[in-house]
Scaffold this motif. Structure first.
Motif, PDB file in Angstrom:
ATOM      1  N   ASN A 267       0.805  -1.218   0.000  1.00 25.05           N
ATOM      2  CA  ASN A 267       0.000   0.000   0.000  1.00 25.05           C
ATOM      3  C   ASN A 267       0.840   1.271   0.000  1.00 25.05           C
ATOM      4  N   GLN A 268       2.163   1.122  -0.125  1.00 21.60           N
ATOM      5  CA  GLN A 268       3.048   2.270  -0.296  1.00 21.60           C
ATOM      6  C   GLN A 268       4.146   1.908  -1.294  1.00 21.60           C
ATOM      7  N   LYS A 269       4.799   2.903  -1.824  1.00 21.89           N
ATOM      8  CA  LYS A 269       5.924   2.701  -2.740  1.00 21.89           C
ATOM      9  C   LYS A 269       7.105   3.528  -2.239  1.00 21.89           C
ATOM     10  N   CYS A 270       7.698   3.037  -1.153  1.00 25.95           N
ATOM     11  CA  CYS A 270       8.760   3.792  -0.482  1.00 25.95           C
ATOM     12  C   CYS A 270       9.964   3.993  -1.401  1.00 25.95           C
ATOM     13  N   LEU A 271      10.501   5.181  -1.341  1.00 24.66           N
ATOM     14  CA  LEU A 271      11.622   5.553  -2.193  1.00 24.66           C
ATOM     15  C   LEU A 271      12.854   4.700  -1.920  1.00 24.66           C
ATOM     16  N   PHE A 272      12.979   4.208  -0.671  1.00 19.89           N
ATOM     17  CA  PHE A 272      14.173   3.457  -0.290  1.00 19.89           C
ATOM     18  C   PHE A 272      13.851   2.007   0.072  1.00 19.89           C
ATOM     19  N   CYS A 273      12.783   1.466  -0.484  1.00 19.36           N
ATOM     20  CA  CYS A 273      12.393   0.094  -0.166  1.00 19.36           C
ATOM     21  C   CYS A 273      13.495  -0.889  -0.561  1.00 19.36           C
ATOM     22  N   TYR A 274      13.957  -1.698   0.395  1.00 17.07           N
ATOM     23  CA  TYR A 274      15.020  -2.657   0.102  1.00 17.07           C
ATOM     24  C   TYR A 274      14.504  -3.855  -0.682  1.00 17.07           C
ATOM     25  N   ALA A 275      13.176  -4.129  -0.627  1.00 13.85           N
ATOM     26  CA  ALA A 275      12.631  -5.319  -1.282  1.00 13.85           C
ATOM     27  C   ALA A 275      12.178  -5.058  -2.713  1.00 13.85           C
ATOM     28  N   ALA A 276      11.826  -3.806  -3.016  1.00 15.29           N
ATOM     29  CA  ALA A 276      11.296  -3.494  -4.348  1.00 15.29           C
ATOM     30  C   ALA A 276      12.365  -3.699  -5.415  1.00 15.29           C
ATOM     31  N   GLY A 277      11.970  -4.353  -6.503  1.00 17.68           N
ATOM     32  CA  GLY A 277      12.883  -4.526  -7.622  1.00 17.68           C
ATOM     33  C   GLY A 277      13.832  -5.688  -7.483  1.00 17.68           C
ATOM     34  N   GLN A 278      13.771  -6.426  -6.376  1.00 21.92           N
ATOM     35  CA  GLN A 278      14.655  -7.567  -6.189  1.00 21.92           C
ATOM     36  C   GLN A 278      13.915  -8.855  -6.530  1.00 21.92           C
ATOM     37  N   GLN A 279      14.672  -9.855  -6.925  1.00 25.66           N
ATOM     38  CA  GLN A 279      14.073 -11.093  -7.437  1.00 25.66           C
ATOM     39  C   GLN A 279      13.093 -11.715  -6.447  1.00 25.66           C
ATOM     40  N   LEU A 280      13.486 -11.805  -5.188  1.00 27.92           N
ATOM     41  CA  LEU A 280      12.639 -12.459  -4.199  1.00 27.92           C
ATOM     42  C   LEU A 280      11.601 -11.512  -3.610  1.00 27.92           C
ATOM     43  N   GLY A 281      11.540 -10.291  -4.144  1.00 32.54           N
ATOM     44  CA  GLY A 281      10.476  -9.389  -3.731  1.00 32.54           C
ATOM     45  C   GLY A 281       9.225  -9.569  -4.566  1.00 32.54           C
ATOM     46  N   ALA A 282       9.301 -10.426  -5.592  1.00 30.94           N
ATOM     47  CA  ALA A 282       8.162 -10.641  -6.491  1.00 30.94           C
ATOM     48  C   ALA A 282       7.949 -12.142  -6.667  1.00 30.94           C
ATOM     49  N   VAL A 283       7.290 -12.748  -5.684  1.00 31.69           N
ATOM     50  CA  VAL A 283       7.091 -14.191  -5.709  1.00 31.69           C
ATOM     51  C   VAL A 283       5.696 -14.519  -5.188  1.00 31.69           C
ATOM     52  N   LYS A 284       5.324 -15.778  -5.354  1.00 27.92           N
ATOM     53  CA  LYS A 284       4.059 -16.242  -4.808  1.00 27.92           C
ATOM     54  C   LYS A 284       4.206 -16.453  -3.305  1.00 27.92           C
ATOM     55  N   GLU A 285       3.284 -15.886  -2.524  1.00 28.32           N
ATOM     56  CA  GLU A 285       3.369 -15.980  -1.074  1.00 28.32           C
ATOM     57  C   GLU A 285       2.919 -17.355  -0.576  1.00 28.32           C
TER      58      GLU A 285
END
Length: 460
Positions: free
Chosen positions: A169-187
């Motif tokens: 629900n946010q798009k933090c400018l300094f998010c460590y998980a955004a854009g990384q391979q394991l940040g986009a997976v099936k939960e």
């Protein structure tokens, strides 16, 4: 002591860590985890007491024996208040059990040892100086005796789903998980996360932190917290979804502590850094948690946009929060892209922390700085603050939303995986070559975040 008594003590610990909690509603809560050494039949090996999931104290076999019997008696009152008359019952039973192992010790000697031990533990857990001098322990020196980290971060919520759709629900400018391979997976499902928690308990992990992504986006978050109640449970959130109903559910589930990220007292600055218009929702969530009596802290990652931290600290104080953490930028994820433009210098960070620490001292607040290498150890020690070190694959590890275990929650690259919590034996994960390399870091090397070291950002 004969071998029979050693084996009896071994049987007592065969399921791993012993745990009990005093004054769970707070303030002044004391949570004790007693961790046996890897080789539990050797009396020369130190046991470790973990207090409130933070402080580590090594104790000898005799004190460990006294403490374990005491904790066993306390835990008989699980869910019931301990009245003054019950305290004598607990102490007397503890003394009787200890005398079975040490028959030459008098009751008065054992009582005195127990009271001294408890005074030390309660003082340290509550941030006070104990009456006696205690041994300092380097976790890296103790690391060879460990079979699991002291904290596992559970990234129950992904940044994006398997289809690549944003689900935070946010798009933090300094998010460590955004854009990384394991940040986009099936939960993982609720059942799978419970299986993961079971495996962590079997591996003797005493504390878990629910994080993400944004963990409150999962409708089962309170259920998962309740399932992990045998451990110390923490929740890291942006606070947007902390409604009275969710806060009540979390409290009823036994959540031990809550951390909310607040970038600034200034609504426009905070919203710009988190990429949303949720400042008022976050503040409302903080107020709700405070009013409910949850143990809450505020974390503020520092950058050029929110360098007026003294004003944010005053605002946090006005909300009723008494504990804050301050961090720099982690050079991974989105911060890898943005940190150069927004980073503060070491001198600027030092001045911010000095001013903030003075405010905290004057207003009975506590503050920690959590980013290794960005402020020198000498400065932090002068301020009476803990010196942060990298604990990746040592004091802490993380589980990505799909079950992949990684060295820490910021370490989500393509080569980060150490194994999967659902399919791989934990001992194999713990002894993964990459994990072993990280645990071989020296004290000096651990003073800098590896991501900072890679980017040439070591300022220690």
């Amino acid at each position: 002591m004969g071998l029979r008594n050693k084996l009896a003590q071994y049987r007592q610990y065969k399921n791993g860590i012993s745990h009990c909690t005093f004054n769970p509603e707070g303030p002044g809560v004391v949570r004790i985890h007693l961790v046996p050494p890897k080789f539990r039949l050797l009396r020369s090996s130190s046991y470790i007491v973990i207090l409130n999931g933070y402080y580590l104290l090594p104790i000898g076999y005799s004190w460990a024996l006294v403490l374990s019997y005491f904790m066993n008696e306390v835990n008989r009152f699980d869910g019931r208040p301990i009245e003054p008359a019950d305290e004598e019952t607990i102490v007397s039973a503890t003394v009787r059990n200890v005398r079975k192992v040490y028959p030459c010790a008098t009751e008065d000697e054992i009582r005195e040892d127990l009271q001294e031990l408890l005074r030390v533990l309660f003082a340290v857990a509550r941030g006070n100086d104990p009456e006696i001098e205690i041994e300092k322990l380097s976790i890296r020196a103790y690391g060879k005796n460990m079979t699991a980290p002291h904290r596992m971060d559970l990234m129950v919520s992904a940044m994006t789903n398997a289809e690549g759709k944003w689900q935070c629900n946010q798009k933090c400018l300094f998010c460590y998980a955004a854009g990384q391979q394991l940040g986009a997976v099936k939960e993982m499902t609720t059942k799978q996360w419970k299986q993961a928690i079971d495996r962590l308990e079997a591996a003797r992990v005493p504390m878990v932190t629910f994080t993400g992504g944004e963990p409150t986006l999962r409708p089962d978050i309170a259920e998962l917290v309740g399932y992990a109640k045998r451990m110390v449970t923490r929740l890291n959130t942006n606070g947007v979804n902390l409604t009275p109903e969710l806060v009540r559910q979390l409290k009823d589930a036994g959540l031990d502590s809550l951390q909310v990220t607040l970038y600034s007292h200034d609504e426009a600055v905070h919203n710009a850094l988190v990429g949303s218009d949720h400042f008022r929702d976050t503040v409302r969530g903080i107020r709700t948690a405070v009013e409910a009596g949850l143990d809450i802290s505020i974390n503020t990652p520092m950058c050029r946009k929110n360098a007026d931290f003294d004003k944010t600290l005053a605002f946090v104080h006005s909300l009723g929060v008494r504990f804050v953490t301050v961090s720099g930028l982690i050079c991974t994820g989105m911060a890898h892209i943005n940190h150069t433009e927004y980073d503060l210098t070491a001198e600027e960070l030092c001045q911010i922390v000095r001013t903030a620490k003075a405010f905290c001292n004057d207003h009975e607040m506590e503050m920690d700085f959590t980013s290794p290498g960005l402020i020198s150890a000498e400065v932090l020690e002068q301020l009476g603050m803990n010196v942060p070190m990298c604990g990746a694959a040592l004091s802490n590890m993380a589980i990505a939303p799909d079950g992949t275990v990684v060295p820490c929650q910021s370490w989500l690259g393509a080569d980060a995986g150490l194994g999967n919590i659902l399919t791989d034996p934990f001992n194999k994960i713990w002894k993964h070559p990459a994990a072993l390399r990280l645990r071989r870091m020296t004290q000096a090397q651990a003073l800098t975040c590896p991501f900072r070291a890679k980017k040439g950002g070591d300022r220690s």
